[in-house]
Design a protein around this motif. Structure first.
Motif, PDB file in Angstrom:
ATOM      1  N   TYR A  14      69.175  81.502 116.353  1.00  0.00           N
ATOM      2  CA  TYR A  14      69.285  82.936 116.098  1.00  0.00           C
ATOM      3  C   TYR A  14      70.711  83.337 115.735  1.00  0.00           C
ATOM      4  O   TYR A  14      70.942  84.289 115.000  1.00  0.00           O
ATOM      5  CB  TYR A  14      68.806  83.704 117.329  1.00  0.00           C
ATOM      6  CG  TYR A  14      68.671  85.193 117.124  1.00  0.00           C
ATOM      7  CD1 TYR A  14      68.022  85.711 116.010  1.00  0.00           C
ATOM      8  CD2 TYR A  14      69.177  86.097 118.060  1.00  0.00           C
ATOM      9  CE1 TYR A  14      67.881  87.076 115.826  1.00  0.00           C
ATOM     10  CE2 TYR A  14      69.043  87.461 117.881  1.00  0.00           C
ATOM     11  CZ  TYR A  14      68.397  87.941 116.766  1.00  0.00           C
ATOM     12  OH  TYR A  14      68.262  89.288 116.575  1.00  0.00           O
ATOM     13  N   ARG A  15      71.678  82.558 116.206  1.00  0.00           N
ATOM     14  CA  ARG A  15      73.077  82.862 115.907  1.00  0.00           C
ATOM     15  C   ARG A  15      73.384  82.771 114.415  1.00  0.00           C
ATOM     16  O   ARG A  15      74.339  83.370 113.930  1.00  0.00           O
ATOM     17  CB  ARG A  15      74.006  81.930 116.698  1.00  0.00           C
ATOM     18  CG  ARG A  15      73.951  82.174 118.202  1.00  0.00           C
ATOM     19  CD  ARG A  15      74.920  81.292 118.962  1.00  0.00           C
ATOM     20  NE  ARG A  15      74.877  81.578 120.380  1.00  0.00           N
ATOM     21  CZ  ARG A  15      75.580  82.532 120.972  1.00  0.00           C
ATOM     22  NH1 ARG A  15      76.394  83.278 120.243  1.00  0.00           N
ATOM     23  NH2 ARG A  15      75.493  82.743 122.270  1.00  0.00           N
ATOM     24  N   THR A  17      71.736  84.152 112.196  1.00  0.00           N
ATOM     25  CA  THR A  17      71.378  85.428 111.574  1.00  0.00           C
ATOM     26  C   THR A  17      72.474  86.474 111.765  1.00  0.00           C
ATOM     27  O   THR A  17      72.377  87.569 111.220  1.00  0.00           O
ATOM     28  CB  THR A  17      70.059  85.979 112.158  1.00  0.00           C
ATOM     29  OG1 THR A  17      70.253  86.344 113.530  1.00  0.00           O
ATOM     30  CG2 THR A  17      68.951  84.953 112.070  1.00  0.00           C
ATOM     31  N   TYR A  18      73.507  86.160 112.541  1.00  0.00           N
ATOM     32  CA  TYR A  18      74.584  87.114 112.777  1.00  0.00           C
ATOM     33  C   TYR A  18      75.335  87.384 111.471  1.00  0.00           C
ATOM     34  O   TYR A  18      75.548  86.476 110.659  1.00  0.00           O
ATOM     35  CB  TYR A  18      75.581  86.582 113.801  1.00  0.00           C
ATOM     36  CG  TYR A  18      75.056  86.481 115.220  1.00  0.00           C
ATOM     37  CD1 TYR A  18      73.702  86.613 115.513  1.00  0.00           C
ATOM     38  CD2 TYR A  18      75.922  86.244 116.276  1.00  0.00           C
ATOM     39  CE1 TYR A  18      73.239  86.521 116.806  1.00  0.00           C
ATOM     40  CE2 TYR A  18      75.459  86.149 117.586  1.00  0.00           C
ATOM     41  CZ  TYR A  18      74.117  86.284 117.834  1.00  0.00           C
ATOM     42  OH  TYR A  18      73.653  86.190 119.126  1.00  0.00           O
ATOM     43  N   LYS A  32      73.743  91.559 114.617  1.00  0.00           N
ATOM     44  CA  LYS A  32      72.582  90.683 114.481  1.00  0.00           C
ATOM     45  C   LYS A  32      71.323  91.527 114.347  1.00  0.00           C
ATOM     46  O   LYS A  32      71.238  92.630 114.897  1.00  0.00           O
ATOM     47  CB  LYS A  32      72.464  89.755 115.681  1.00  0.00           C
ATOM     48  CG  LYS A  32      72.328  90.472 117.020  1.00  0.00           C
ATOM     49  CD  LYS A  32      72.273  89.485 118.173  1.00  0.00           C
ATOM     50  CE  LYS A  32      72.134  90.206 119.516  1.00  0.00           C
ATOM     51  NZ  LYS A  32      72.084  89.268 120.641  1.00  0.00           N
ATOM     52  N   TYR A  45      69.658  96.680 113.454  1.00  0.00           N
ATOM     53  CA  TYR A  45      70.608  95.693 113.950  1.00  0.00           C
ATOM     54  C   TYR A  45      71.213  96.174 115.277  1.00  0.00           C
ATOM     55  O   TYR A  45      71.067  97.333 115.666  1.00  0.00           O
ATOM     56  CB  TYR A  45      71.741  95.485 112.940  1.00  0.00           C
ATOM     57  CG  TYR A  45      71.287  94.962 111.600  1.00  0.00           C
ATOM     58  CD1 TYR A  45      71.347  93.603 111.307  1.00  0.00           C
ATOM     59  CD2 TYR A  45      70.805  95.829 110.618  1.00  0.00           C
ATOM     60  CE1 TYR A  45      70.928  93.119 110.070  1.00  0.00           C
ATOM     61  CE2 TYR A  45      70.377  95.347 109.390  1.00  0.00           C
ATOM     62  CZ  TYR A  45      70.447  93.995 109.117  1.00  0.00           C
ATOM     63  OH  TYR A  45      70.033  93.527 107.900  1.00  0.00           O
ATOM     64  N   ALA A  48      76.455  91.969 118.225  1.00  0.00           N
ATOM     65  CA  ALA A  48      76.272  90.710 118.934  1.00  0.00           C
ATOM     66  C   ALA A  48      76.883  90.796 120.326  1.00  0.00           C
ATOM     67  O   ALA A  48      76.406  90.172 121.269  1.00  0.00           O
ATOM     68  CB  ALA A  48      76.907  89.559 118.140  1.00  0.00           C
TER      69      ALA A  48
END
Length: 207
Positions: A14-15, A17-18, A32, A45, A48
């Motif tokens: 998932y990181r 997609t940051y 994110k 959004y 993060a």
């Protein structure tokens, strides 16, 4: 064991997609996408790291986080104060006791859907928003959009467990039923206060 492994892998992936967002000429922070939060083609959004939220926005975040922790907004608490004053003037000690019991239960145990929608409107934003401020009118429209989500249980579960980092015994396994029970309790308290309430949030949650 398999579930924990899957969650670990998802979190790592998932990181990717940051995305960086430029707050001003100097500061760039990571945002994110909120999983599944796409309404009418608009992806929402979040930062993060909540600590990266600009100061002008964070001031509202602190207020709304306090509202969530108290289980009530300023308007509801003031209604209790008005009723307590009235009961005190009439010497109605039984009424004072019941009002204080209800207020204590709200502060210690209640989580309202409205408080959750309010803080979600601040935490979650679209690409068109000015992240340095909190536009109250625009966020009222966002709240109305959030209320159209078909699965509010998932929405609130993600908000509480992931965005607000509330975990452990503070939250039950079934967020949807927990909030529906809270809505029923708040409706009962409002009836005792002599205030008409909107039934839609409860029906939405139990649908």
């Amino acid at each position: 064991m398999l579930r924990k492994l899957c969650l670990y892998i998802i979190e790592k992936l998932y990181r990717y997609t940051y995305e960086p967002v430029q707050l001003d000429r100097i500061n760039s922070k990571l945002i994110k996408p909120v999983p599944g939060l796409v309404i009418e083609g608009v992806q929402y959004y979040e930062f993060a790291n909540v600590a990266d939220m600009p100061e002008g926005r964070r001031a509202h975040y602190n207020y709304l986080r306090d509202e969530l922790a108290m289980g009530a907004d300023r308007e509801l608490i003031n209604r209790f104060i008005d009723q307590l004053k009235k009961a005190n003037n009439e010497g109605d000690t039984s009424r004072i006791g019941s009002l204080l019991w209800m207020l204590e239960d709200i502060v210690n145990n209640l989580t309202t859907t409205e408080a959750l929608f309010n803080i979600a409107s601040l935490l979650y934003f679209d690409e068109q928003e000015d992240l340095a401020v909190y536009d109250v009118d625009y966020n009222k429209l966002k709240i109305e959009r959030f209320k159209t989500l078909p699965d509010k249980g998932f929405f609130f579960d993600y908000l509480l467990r992931q965005s607000l980092k509330i975990s452990g015994e503070a939250l039950p396994a079934d967020i949807k039923e927990f909030l529906a029970a809270n809505a029923r309790k708040l409706q009962a308290f409002n009836r005792i206060l002599g205030t008409k309430t909107e039934s839609k949030p409860l029906s939405d949650l139990t649908r």
